[in-house]
Every structure is written in structure tokens, then in C-alpha cells.
Design an enzyme around this catalytic site. Sequence first.
Site, PDB file in Angstrom:
ATOM      1  N   ASP A  13      -5.835  -1.010   8.124  1.00 24.23           N
ATOM      2  CA  ASP A  13      -6.252  -0.739   6.737  1.00 24.23           C
ATOM      3  C   ASP A  13      -7.757  -0.805   6.527  1.00 24.23           C
ATOM      4  O   ASP A  13      -8.234  -1.196   5.459  1.00 24.23           O
ATOM      5  CB  ASP A  13      -5.569  -1.723   5.758  1.00 24.23           C
ATOM      6  CG  ASP A  13      -4.060  -1.646   5.861  1.00 24.23           C
ATOM      7  OD1 ASP A  13      -3.552  -0.539   6.083  1.00 24.23           O
ATOM      8  OD2 ASP A  13      -3.406  -2.698   5.714  1.00 24.23           O
ATOM      9  N   HIS A  41      -2.376   5.603   5.362  1.00 26.23           N
ATOM     10  CA  HIS A  41      -3.773   6.036   5.402  1.00 26.23           C
ATOM     11  C   HIS A  41      -4.102   6.713   4.077  1.00 26.23           C
ATOM     12  O   HIS A  41      -3.595   7.788   3.782  1.00 26.23           O
ATOM     13  CB  HIS A  41      -4.005   6.989   6.580  1.00 26.23           C
ATOM     14  CG  HIS A  41      -3.907   6.300   7.917  1.00 26.23           C
ATOM     15  ND1 HIS A  41      -4.129   6.932   9.115  1.00 26.23           N
ATOM     16  CD2 HIS A  41      -3.616   5.012   8.230  1.00 26.23           C
ATOM     17  CE1 HIS A  41      -3.981   6.053  10.106  1.00 26.23           C
ATOM     18  NE2 HIS A  41      -3.667   4.886   9.597  1.00 26.23           N
TER      19      HIS A  41
HETATM   20  P1  GDP Z   1      -6.264   2.899   6.595  1.00 29.92           P
HETATM   21  O1  GDP Z   1      -4.865   2.499   6.845  1.00 29.92           O
HETATM   22  O2  GDP Z   1      -7.213   2.386   7.631  1.00 29.92           O
HETATM   23  O3  GDP Z   1      -6.432   4.378   6.378  1.00 29.92           O
HETATM   24  O4  GDP Z   1      -6.698   2.188   5.230  1.00 29.92           O
HETATM   25  P2  GDP Z   1      -5.807   2.062   3.882  1.00 29.92           P
HETATM   26  O5  GDP Z   1      -5.752   3.390   3.239  1.00 29.92           O
HETATM   27  O6  GDP Z   1      -4.528   1.380   4.164  1.00 29.92           O
HETATM   28  O7  GDP Z   1      -6.667   1.028   3.058  1.00 29.92           O
HETATM   29  C1  GDP Z   1      -7.964   1.302   2.658  1.00 29.92           C
HETATM   30  C2  GDP Z   1      -8.031   1.228   1.113  1.00 29.92           C
HETATM   31  O8  GDP Z   1      -9.369   1.148   0.690  1.00 29.92           O
HETATM   32  C3  GDP Z   1      -7.498   2.477   0.431  1.00 29.92           C
HETATM   33  O9  GDP Z   1      -6.925   2.104  -0.789  1.00 29.92           O
HETATM   34  C4  GDP Z   1      -8.728   3.343   0.215  1.00 29.92           C
HETATM   35  O10 GDP Z   1      -8.614   4.258  -0.858  1.00 29.92           O
HETATM   36  C5  GDP Z   1      -9.739   2.288  -0.092  1.00 29.92           C
HETATM   37  N1  GDP Z   1     -11.111   2.593   0.331  1.00 29.92           N
HETATM   38  C6  GDP Z   1     -11.532   3.168   1.483  1.00 29.92           C
HETATM   39  N2  GDP Z   1     -12.876   3.147   1.567  1.00 29.92           N
HETATM   40  C7  GDP Z   1     -13.313   2.545   0.445  1.00 29.92           C
HETATM   41  C8  GDP Z   1     -14.614   2.181  -0.031  1.00 29.92           C
HETATM   42  O11 GDP Z   1     -15.638   2.401   0.601  1.00 29.92           O
HETATM   43  N3  GDP Z   1     -14.645   1.527  -1.229  1.00 29.92           N
HETATM   44  C9  GDP Z   1     -13.525   1.226  -1.946  1.00 29.92           C
HETATM   45  N4  GDP Z   1     -13.683   0.584  -3.094  1.00 29.92           N
HETATM   46  N5  GDP Z   1     -12.307   1.558  -1.517  1.00 29.92           N
HETATM   47  C10 GDP Z   1     -12.199   2.187  -0.348  1.00 29.92           C
HETATM   48  P1  IMO Z   2      -2.429   1.302   8.952  1.00 34.13           P
HETATM   49  O1  IMO Z   2      -2.293   2.446   9.897  1.00 34.13           O
HETATM   50  C1  IMO Z   2      -1.633  -2.897   8.162  1.00 34.13           C
HETATM   51  C2  IMO Z   2       1.441  -4.701  10.718  1.00 34.13           C
HETATM   52  C3  IMO Z   2       2.660  -5.302  10.076  1.00 34.13           C
HETATM   53  C4  IMO Z   2       3.012  -6.349  11.116  1.00 34.13           C
HETATM   54  C5  IMO Z   2       2.680  -5.667  12.435  1.00 34.13           C
HETATM   55  C6  IMO Z   2       3.865  -5.025  13.114  1.00 34.13           C
HETATM   56  O2  IMO Z   2      -2.349   1.692   7.528  1.00 34.13           O
HETATM   57  O3  IMO Z   2      -3.600   0.427   9.300  1.00 34.13           O
HETATM   58  P2  IMO Z   2       5.227  -2.784  12.669  1.00 34.13           P
HETATM   59  O4  IMO Z   2       5.904  -2.261  11.441  1.00 34.13           O
HETATM   60  O5  IMO Z   2       4.118  -1.923  13.190  1.00 34.13           O
HETATM   61  O6  IMO Z   2       6.208  -3.165  13.751  1.00 34.13           O
HETATM   62  O7  IMO Z   2       4.572  -4.189  12.207  1.00 34.13           O
HETATM   63  O8  IMO Z   2       1.704  -4.695  12.118  1.00 34.13           O
HETATM   64  N1  IMO Z   2       1.202  -3.305  10.323  1.00 34.13           N
HETATM   65  C7  IMO Z   2       0.189  -2.901   9.534  1.00 34.13           C
HETATM   66  N2  IMO Z   2      -0.712  -3.606   8.837  1.00 34.13           N
HETATM   67  N3  IMO Z   2      -1.704  -1.551   8.170  1.00 34.13           N
HETATM   68  C8  IMO Z   2      -0.842  -0.819   8.902  1.00 34.13           C
HETATM   69  O9  IMO Z   2      -1.022   0.469   9.125  1.00 34.13           O
HETATM   70  C9  IMO Z   2       0.228  -1.491   9.576  1.00 34.13           C
HETATM   71  N4  IMO Z   2       1.271  -1.099  10.361  1.00 34.13           N
HETATM   72  C10 IMO Z   2       1.849  -2.225  10.806  1.00 34.13           C
HETATM   73  O10 IMO Z   2       2.351  -5.851   8.813  1.00 34.13           O
HETATM   74  O11 IMO Z   2       2.168  -7.459  10.998  1.00 34.13           O
HETATM   75 MG    MG Z   3      -3.337   1.434   5.899  1.00 34.95          MG
END
Ligand code: GDP
Ligand code: IMO
Ligand code: MG
Length: 425
Positions: A13, A41
Site C-alpha cells: 500500500d 492499487h
Molecule cells: P498500492 O497498493 O501500493 O497501490 O497503494 P494503495 O492504493 O493501497 O494505498 C495508497 C493510498 O494512498 C491510496 O488511497 C491512494 O489514493 C493514496 N495516495 C497515493 N499517493 C498519495 C499521495 O501522495 N498523497 C495522498 N494524500 N494520498 C496518496
Molecule cells: P497491495 O498490493 C497490504 C497482507 C495481508 C496479510 C498478508 C498475507 O495493495 O499492497 P494474503 O491475502 O496475501 O495471503 O495475505 O499480506 N496483504 C496486503 N497488505 N496491501 C496488500 O496489497 C496486501 N495483500 C496482502 O494483510 O498480512
Molecule cells: Mg494497496
Amino acid sequence: MPVTAVVGAQWGDEGKGRVIDYLAEKADMVIRFQGGDNAGHTVVNDLGLFRLHLVPSGIFYPATKNIVGTGTVVNPDNLLREMETLAAAGVDLANLWLSDRAHMVMPYHPLLDGLEESARGGTAIGTTKRGIGPTYSDKAARWGLRLGDLRNPAWLRQRLEQVVPRKNVLLERYGAPELSVEALYEQCMAWQAALGQRIVDVLPMVRQAVQQGQNVLLEGQLGVMRDLDWGIYPYVTSSNPTAAFAGAGAGLPASKISRVVGVVKAYSTCVGAGPFPVELLDAAGDELRELGDEYGATTGRPRRVGWFDGVAIDYAAWLNGMTDLVVTKLDVLDTLAELKICTGYRLGDEILTHVPDTALLEMVTPVYESWPGWQQPTTACRRWEELPAAAQRYLRRIEELAGVPITWVSVGAAREAMFDVMRDQ
Ligand code: GDP
Ligand code: IMO
Ligand code: MG
């Protein structure tokens, strides 16, 4: 630089989706190389806000080929649902391709994921219950079914006849109802009808793109601290989110990857169980969670939050061979008077500057240094020079601890709220 891997440098994340969406403007191809629909994502652009689970984050550029690679695991039902949502928002899906060698998450996999989690009781991993672990386990044990099997009904039926009775033994032990080969076969035929044209041998496509020097992005899921081999085992996912696996999962030689971009938040978050030394369990943690809106994109669970971990970033930089760093969510820290960065882990009388194995990591306490906040908004900044001096110093410290230059900084979730540091310096 033709082939660029974009990987999570923390616990997941970090903002990989937004970074890929930004970089994909210049990409000919984006390949998701591991993981499944446990990914969430987030992409915010002129079409809206999207939480992508399986579809690569380059999908918003119609001319870019988006490939769900061989190293991924695909739940066809969930993929179809995601495609429906995207199509309804006006996203063109003509360039979405699925590797025939990617394994399928079958209906029994999420079921077993949930049952196994319950069986672990107090030591549950906190998985997303998307069946990721059971699917990769079957892949390694050679009981898996692949997307390409959908094209060969006789082969598929034979595989189901071998596999399903074994699953039923397990399900019965958990007291769950058994599954029928026939129903699963019918389900598979429906998937073939809906997805069959996208299921291809992706290798010629990938090979041609690389050989022609096209711009290819390899999209990682999750982050190094959840890597099957180098993460906080057993609190990990069941694949390798590190760049070392990107070539295998995408279908290109490791030597062709010319750039590795590590995505890192300006602080730390993690979803799920396991040691997280920098975790803030007090009001400061609650404040940071709210400022960053830190709730899981896939499960909606509140994310655990903490200060930036300088030990983990050094580990991530080495394991991935990072050439560039992107720091996201800098703006989330805008109002804070004081920031902390962890520079070591205290273990008894020792200060560790490396990440030890899980049992030891559970016993460490963080050693922090303190940094002044900038207490002014950064969301409108589009050049390094526009950042407050305290923010520049904070970022330079992160860069120093990682030993990798920061190439981009993100100051907001929207596509345009990211800028190139090198170009503007
Ligand atoms: P990923 O799984 O690595 O793609 O990340 P996620 O989407 O799960 O989590 C990132 C969160 O932060 C999302 O809600 C994005 O919209 C938000 N986000 C990403 N970059 C920024 C930033 O620079 N500032 C803020 N405020 N939010 C961001
Ligand atoms: P992105 O791609 C955050 C974590 C789960 C758990 C461990 C194993 O958005 O970064 P799984 O379901 O993969 O067997 O769970 O990994 N986990 C994540 N945490 N972001 C994710 O995806 C995750 N995908 C799995 O919480 O600890
Ligand atoms: Mg994520």
C-alpha cells in the site's frame, strides 16, 4: 530505460497504483508479475477513483498493453467483476491480456484460506481471504489449474477429477460442504466464454516489446516486508513481490530489467499481523491513520501505522536493487510539528541496523531520531524547490538511509500531484 520494475519497498500500500498510473503515460506495456486480487492499487485520474485488484494500473491508457502475467494468480469471477466496474466507468479494456500460464484461484481456494485462518486462531496471518496462499500452495504442489486449461476441456476435466476429491477431503475435515466436479467444470466453461479471447501465450508479445526497446513497466503487488522469502514469515504473502521475481513472473530475463523503482510512503503502514517495530499504538497513530486515510483498499481494515522505518528501507533497497525511489503521501505529514525516523532496532544491549528474522524482530524496539515538521501544505508543490526546506531535509534523510536517489515525490492522490525531482533540480 526500457524495462522498469515498480515495487513496494515497505509492507504494501505504498502507492504503487498511483505511481504506475503516472509512469504508464510513457509505457507501451504494463505487466502485473505476482499476487492476485489481494492487491488494492488505487488510481485517481480524470475518469474517477479506482481500486484495481488484478487489472494492471496502466489500463487507463488505451494504447498500452496491460498483461496479467504468469506469476499472478487469477480469480476469474473477481476479474470479471472488476472489468465490469471499469467498463461502466468508460475504461477501454481492449488491451487487457491474461497469461495462459497464470494459475486460477478456484472457488475452494478462498474457502480454504478462510478455514485455515480460523484454524490458526491467535496466530492468524490476517490474510485478505482471497485464496492467495492456497492457490500458490497448489501451484507449488502441482495441483494447480491454469487459465490456459480453460481452452482444453478434456484436459481441464481430467485435472478437476484429480484435484477436487483431494479438496473435498480437506473441506470435510473442516466440516464444510463438498464441491462437485461437474459444477466446477461448468463454472470453468462460463469463464472460458467470458475471458477466452484474452487468454493468450503472452511471451511472444512480451519478448517482442523488450527486443524492440519499448517501454515496459513491471507492476509489483504488496511489498518486500511481506515477501515469501524475505518478509516477516509466516506473516507474509505466498509470492515474491521483490524485483528479483519480476522477470520470472512477467516472462523476461532478469538482465533486461534496467531500472528498479521502489515506492515508499513518507511514513509506514501495514495491514495484517506480524512484527511492525515502528507501530504507533497511541493517539499519534490514530491521528496519522486519519490524516492518511489509512484503511485497506481490499478489506477496508484500519491499517497499522507508524513512523518511517530507515532500517527496512535499507533492506528493501538492497533486496530489490533499487535504482530510484518514489516517496508518496508526503502531504499527509504537512500538519505535524515533529516527525520521527527509525534508524535502528534495539535488541537487548545491541542496536541492529539490519532486519533480523521474525522471532527476533518481534523483540526489538525502535531507535528514533527526531525531525522538525514543516507545518505548511505541500499538495500544490510541483517542483523540488517549492517544497518547504524542512520537507526537503526530511526527504534527503530518507534518501540517505535508502542509499537510493529520490526521483519522484507524490503530494496527493491525483495523477498530477506527483513530480520529477531530477528534472526540476
Ligand atoms: P498500492 O497498493 O501500493 O497501490 O497503494 P494503495 O492504493 O493501497 O494505498 C495508497 C493510498 O494512498 C491510496 O488511497 C491512494 O489514493 C493514496 N495516495 C497515493 N499517493 C498519495 C499521495 O501522495 N498523497 C495522498 N494524500 N494520498 C496518496
Ligand atoms: P497491495 O498490493 C497490504 C497482507 C495481508 C496479510 C498478508 C498475507 O495493495 O499492497 P494474503 O491475502 O496475501 O495471503 O495475505 O499480506 N496483504 C496486503 N497488505 N496491501 C496488500 O496489497 C496486501 N495483500 C496482502 O494483510 O498480512
Ligand atoms: Mg494497496
